[in-house]
Scaffold this motif. Structure first.
Motif, PDB file in Angstrom:
ATOM      1  N   MET A  32     -65.995  33.596  54.193  1.00 47.34           N
ATOM      2  CA  MET A  32     -64.805  32.966  53.619  1.00 47.34           C
ATOM      3  C   MET A  32     -63.542  33.543  54.258  1.00 47.34           C
ATOM      4  O   MET A  32     -63.451  34.740  54.537  1.00 47.34           O
ATOM      5  CB  MET A  32     -64.771  33.199  52.108  1.00 47.34           C
ATOM      6  N   GLN A  33     -62.547  32.669  54.495  1.00 52.34           N
ATOM      7  CA  GLN A  33     -61.242  33.141  54.967  1.00 52.34           C
ATOM      8  C   GLN A  33     -60.307  33.272  53.777  1.00 52.34           C
ATOM      9  O   GLN A  33     -60.292  32.413  52.899  1.00 52.34           O
ATOM     10  CB  GLN A  33     -60.641  32.181  55.996  1.00 52.34           C
ATOM     11  N   THR A  35     -56.203  34.253  52.577  1.00 52.44           N
ATOM     12  CA  THR A  35     -54.808  34.367  53.003  1.00 52.44           C
ATOM     13  C   THR A  35     -54.084  35.284  52.035  1.00 52.44           C
ATOM     14  O   THR A  35     -54.202  35.126  50.809  1.00 52.44           O
ATOM     15  CB  THR A  35     -54.125  32.990  53.020  1.00 52.44           C
ATOM     16  N   THR A  44     -54.061  36.659  57.381  1.00 51.59           N
ATOM     17  CA  THR A  44     -55.364  36.143  56.965  1.00 51.59           C
ATOM     18  C   THR A  44     -56.456  37.129  57.358  1.00 51.59           C
ATOM     19  O   THR A  44     -56.258  37.994  58.216  1.00 51.59           O
ATOM     20  CB  THR A  44     -55.665  34.781  57.613  1.00 51.59           C
ATOM     21  N   ASP A  72     -58.296  32.049  48.772  1.00 48.50           N
ATOM     22  CA  ASP A  72     -59.361  31.792  49.746  1.00 48.50           C
ATOM     23  C   ASP A  72     -59.440  30.302  50.069  1.00 48.50           C
ATOM     24  O   ASP A  72     -58.677  29.478  49.537  1.00 48.50           O
ATOM     25  CB  ASP A  72     -60.697  32.346  49.259  1.00 48.50           C
ATOM     26  N   ASP A  73     -60.368  29.945  50.961  1.00 51.25           N
ATOM     27  CA  ASP A  73     -60.470  28.555  51.434  1.00 51.25           C
ATOM     28  C   ASP A  73     -60.850  27.580  50.333  1.00 51.25           C
ATOM     29  O   ASP A  73     -60.599  26.380  50.445  1.00 51.25           O
ATOM     30  CB  ASP A  73     -61.516  28.468  52.550  1.00 51.25           C
ATOM     31  N   LYS A  74     -61.454  28.091  49.266  1.00 49.69           N
ATOM     32  CA  LYS A  74     -61.834  27.205  48.164  1.00 49.69           C
ATOM     33  C   LYS A  74     -60.699  27.020  47.158  1.00 49.69           C
ATOM     34  O   LYS A  74     -60.859  26.313  46.186  1.00 49.69           O
ATOM     35  CB  LYS A  74     -63.066  27.766  47.439  1.00 49.69           C
TER      36      LYS A  74
END
Length: 626
Positions: A32-33, A35, A44, A72-74
């Protein structure tokens, strides 16, 4: 449920270290990325296979409050509110670092009652050990600011350090408190720092076996509960209600309180023994709300006034300070009864402590002849296995998880438990300082230790040499960017836990300000550099000697703590005087026989202390005579 989380140290109210890259780390799903945004700074990071991410934001000057947002990306989000940027220090060691302000409230009532400061914040880590290796994350701790509802639980030494450091620097202060009473230095060291100490690492290996540890914990509880339970059942004072207000004590014996049991009819006694006496009160105290001070006792007590329990303490060290409720006492023939449990034959009511019942209007003292009677005898209590004091355990669980969090330095108050353990404390200290600097990736991370104060009573009948241990502590100054706070005169000869903590914190702050923040004022007491003999007199040359004087720290102004040692090891007390910015000592030996000069080389001091403009005493020393 969100899988995104940050480490405990980065939580609401956190203080982040100024002028160092801000390290933000946490956990989410692998790959997972995330930020990270702090004000206008954004970066990031990717989660590794274990789900951990590490990100770094640019260093900042002191300021705040700020908001940290991690997404996160989600779209899962963590928001950390009320962050300050300032000066962060690790406060670590044993009981005199851990000792809370609650134990010093009678010394500093104005502080406990009124001090509020949102720019001093602490993060207290609850005691925990691990012997299998260092934790990645802390299991306890949260940031709290100084306030009326929190101050009683703060480390007294840590709080006063933060208070005075803030006064010297004007910066927000963050204090991470990792401390535990009774702990040894090697409890706070890693396996790597203890390399070569095979016996200690072997102990750590034993305690890495969880089933063994569970067994030891169970045995501790069962042994203690059985010993105390059997004693309670056998105690005639319990079955015959010796605590009651009206009791025939015509058959009880006289006993002087306070005092050691050694040399009395209770010499070597183990079990439960009861003490009683009557006392009258003036009208200012009778029936009024009051306080009862009974000093310290060995080992545990329950105290009754006029048949009503007013307090109990389960072990020897805390001062007995109990509240007397309104309406309990009367003017004539009040009774006080004490059930004292003695576990190892070293019973006592500690001498030179105030024993009194008092309020703001009057006081009645309770020392003198009491009546006593044995309730039950017992064998010595089975020894407790203090699991949390073993090598590496506290470091792994409490210190190691902090290494990713940038700090400005370490203050260290420890040593009481290592005075006579047979190990090389100077070597431990060097390894610890180097190990902490390596772990925090800062070669010259400031490390300031507190030298042990004057203390005598609990060394009897042992012969712990605190004088020699202080000289060992001096060796920390051989390393760069270290400090040592002299506390002779701040201790209590009859108490392992002196309550005068503000000067300790202030001296730590002065040293920190000197090492790290460009403070140009005086930060230490006089320092002896050489001892030169001429015509029967030894001149001690000093640095930091501005305002040189002799201070009365409760034992007069005469200098009584200089000793000269001859070539055969014979030691004699020597007279001394101040002369300009040096000390002149009259040698009791001829020039060809005088070998060494010692100052403050015993467990306590016996006369005046040599200080400078700061009021900080000259450090103990043992110098070759030239």
């Amino acid at each position: 449920m969100s899988s995104l989380k940050l480490c405990r140290l980065i939580s609401d109210g956190a203080v982040l270290q100024r002028r160092k890259s801000i390290h933000i780390w946490g956990w989410d799903e692998a790959g997972m990325q995330v930020t990270i945004k702090l004000e206008n700074d954004i970066t990031t990071a990717m989660c590794d296979a274990s789900g951990r991410f590490d990100a770094y934001l640019p260093a900042r000057e002191s300021g705040g409050p700020y908001k940290l947002v991690v997404v996160d990306d989600k779209g899962e989000k963590v928001i950390v509110e009320n962050i300050l940027v300032g000066l962060v220090w690790l406060c670590t060691g044993q009981s005199n670092m851990e000792l809370p302000l609650a134990r010093t409230k009678d010394q500093y009532p104005e502080v406990v009652a009124s001090d509020e400061n949102d720019r001093i914040r602490t993060f207290k880590i609850v005691e925990e050990t691990c012997y299998t290796g260092p934790y990645e994350e802390l299991n306890t701790g949260s940031w709290v600011s100084v306030g009326r509802d929190t101050i009683m639980n703060l480390s007294a030494t840590g709080y006063f350090f933060g208070k005075h450091l803030q006064e010297l620097t004007g910066q927000p202060i963050g204090l991470i408190n990792a401390s535990l009473g009774g702990s040894r230095i090697y409890s706070w060291m890693s396996k790597e720092m203890l390399e070569g100490y095979d016996d200690l690492l072997e102990i750590a290996g034993h305690y890495a076996d969880s089933s063994f540890v569970e067994g030891q914990i169970k045995k501790n509880i069962e042994n203690g509960d059985k010993w105390r339970g059997d004693l309670y059942k056998a105690d005639k004072g319990i079955s015959e209600k010796w605590h009651e207000d009206k009791l025939d004590i015509s058959g009880w014996t006289d006993h002087k309180v306070p005092g050691f049991f050694k040399g009395t009819e209770l010499d070597g006694f183990i079990g439960a023994v009861w003490f009683r006496r009557e006392f009258d009160l003036p009208k200012e105290l009778a029936g009024k709300q009051a306080r009862l001070f009974m000093g310290t006792m060995v080992d545990s007590d329950i105290i009754y006034v006029n048949g009503q329990k007013v307090g109990e303490t389960g072990y020897q060290y805390p001062p007995r300070k109990y509240d007397i409720p309104k309406g309990l006492t009367r003017e004539k023939k009040n009774t006080i009864a004490i059930r004292l449990t003695v576990e190892t034959g070293m019973g006592r009511f500690t001498e030179n402590k105030e024993l009194k019942i008092f309020n703001k209007d009057a006081a009645v003292y309770l020392d003198g002849i009491w009546k006593c009677k044995i309730g039950a005898t017992a064998e010595e209590i089975p020894a407790t296995d203090f699991i949390n004091w073993k090598p590496t355990g506290l470091y792994n669980a409490m210190t190691a998880p902090c290494h990713n969090f940038p700090i400005d330095g370490v203050i260290w108050y420890q040593g009481e438990s290592n005075v006579e353990d047979g190990y090389d404390y100077a070597d431990f200290t060097e390894r610890m300082v180097g190990g902490y600097r390596k772990a925090w990736k800062e070669e010259n991370l400031p490390f300031i230790a507190v030298q042990l104060p004057n203390f005598v009573i609990d060394q009897l009948p042992r012969t712990d040499d605190w004088g020699q241990f202080r000289l060992t502590q001096n060796k920390i100054l051989d390393m760069p960017m270290t400090g040592l706070v002299v506390t002779m005169g701040l201790g209590e000869d009859n108490d392992l836990h002196p309550v005068v903590k503000e000067p300790v914190g202030e001296r730590l702050a002065l040293c920190a300000a000197h090492l790290k923040y460009g403070f140009n004022g005086e930060y230490t007491g006089p320092v002896a550099t050489s001892a030169l003999m001429d015509n029967g007199e030894i001149t001690v040359n000093l640095t930091h000697a501005n305002g040189l004087t002799v201070q009365d720290a409760g034992k007069g102004l005469e200098l009584q703590d200089f000793y000269v040692v001859d070539i055969n090891g014979k030691r004699k007390k020597a007279k001394a005087r101040l002369q300009d910015s040096s000390v002149v000592v009259e040698s009791p030996f001829s020039e060809d026989k005088a070998k060494r000069l010692c100052w403050l080389s015993e467990n306590t001091y016996h006369g005046g202390l040599i200080t400078n403009s700061t009021g900080i005493p000259m450090s103990p020393f043992d110098l070759a005579i030239e």
